[in-house]
Write an enzyme that holds these catalytic residues in place. Sequence first.
Site, PDB file in Angstrom:
ATOM      1  N   ASP A   1       3.517  23.961  -0.088  1.00  0.00           N
ATOM      2  CA  ASP A   1       4.951  23.871  -0.402  1.00  0.00           C
ATOM      3  C   ASP A   1       5.474  22.439  -0.441  1.00  0.00           C
ATOM      4  OD1 ASP A   1       4.728  23.387   2.301  1.00  0.00           O
ATOM      5  OD2 ASP A   1       6.348  24.744   2.894  1.00  0.00           O
TER       6      ASP A   1
ATOM      7  N   SER B   1       0.829  -1.203   0.000  1.00  0.00           N
ATOM      8  CA  SER B   1       0.000   0.000   0.000  1.00  0.00           C
ATOM      9  C   SER B   1       0.869   1.260   0.000  1.00  0.00           C
ATOM     10  CB  SER B   1      -0.955  -0.054   1.201  1.00  0.00           C
ATOM     11  OG  SER B   1      -1.903   0.980   1.144  1.00  0.00           O
TER      12      SER B   1
ATOM     13  N   HIS C   1      -7.251  -5.565  -0.877  1.00  0.00           N
ATOM     14  CA  HIS C   1      -6.066  -4.748  -0.651  1.00  0.00           C
ATOM     15  C   HIS C   1      -5.072  -5.409   0.308  1.00  0.00           C
ATOM     16  CE1 HIS C   1      -3.907  -0.927  -0.628  1.00  0.00           C
ATOM     17  NE2 HIS C   1      -3.847  -0.993   0.684  1.00  0.00           N
TER      18      HIS C   1
END
Length: 433
Positions: A358, A143, A411
């Site tokens: 940023d 993952s 998953h």
Amino acid sequence: MTPYRQPGVVLADRHFTVPLDHDRPGGETIELFAREVVASDQTGAELPWLVYLEGGPGCAARRFVGGQAWLGRAVRDYRVLLLDQRGTGRSTPAGRQTLPLRGGPQEQADYLTRFRADSIVRDCELIRPQVTGGAPWTVLGQSFGGFCATHYLSTVPDGLDTVLVTGGLPSLDAHADDVYRAAYPRIERKVAAHYARYPQDVERARRIAVHLVEHDGVTLSGGYRLTVEAFQSLGILLGTGDGSHRLHYLLENAFVRTPQGTALSDAFQEDVQAALSYAARPLYAVLHEAIYTQDARPTGWAAERVRAEFPQFDAEKTLASDAPLLFTGESVHPWAFDCDPALRPLRETAELLAQRTDFTPLYAPERLAANEVPVAAAIYHDDMYVDTAHSLHTARTIRGLRTWVTDEYEHDGVRASGEHVVNRLLALVRDEI
């Protein structure tokens, strides 16, 4: 290091010191913890190294007993390093108890900008010579660990012998909005499949939701405030192999009769709090959308904003109709920082991170297109957590990557499959199949 034993393996605890900011190597440091694992019958063997990067963000390496899950297969060929990524497990922790040591919310947010995949990879490169003597190692990324592995390939491929990714090939350029815009239809499919399997849960889920609306939420015994939106987020279970069954058993035990009337049972409250609390992994909530940032656009609570584009997930509208209540999936919303006592003190910190502009790009498509490191990836065909189309597009970008697209697992396939997923990936990178 004092070795100790579990069935079939020998373990040793390892500790490393790394810079908080790798661009300031002489500045503040933090500690990393990792657990070395080797098969009992290979303790003296010269073996290559495999470092495991757990999913997340903000999740410590899994605590196995002996050779559970994929680990038994890995130790036949490797010495394995189970790394607690910075801020997790026994590495220098970052959560509501420790972050106030940094100062206020702004100082905490500034600190946590150094806990994304780029810093984790630089940690790996700093400790690799101490572990392997300088030899490149194999990375197994599950993952979010696969996101880190993709950044590794983008920045320091010379440190890599092989890369194995399970359910974790990220989009190289999608904004968080794109990630969630692709996610909600997948989640809806998972919920439909759950109700097809357990049709009795349609009425159970609605009854619980009505109870929560009528009581304006319920404060659970552990302090978690269960609202209807928080209840819907139990759908995160549906992204794992046994999650639908776990959700079913949780729902069937929701109510008891008391002298004051019908109430949510203590057992239900305990199970819900355990499923929803971020106490053991606060960075998962605080940094979740930051893992997708690729440019100056803030995430701005993308999952919450994009959800408005899918009105079928609105509980109030659903309860005013005959439609089944939809659960949600792997998404973090601002209300979680009001509901969860482990997150409440971090609400302002999370808000500052959501507005941050940023963050730097994490991936280099041009470098990935020239990749020479053997890479194999398991892609789960309708993965709730990571969009399959995004993963396939990335797979086509990474030169030489071999994919295994499967609907056998969800998953969590690398854990749920025993040795199967890792065995298949190793066979792919070794050209055995």
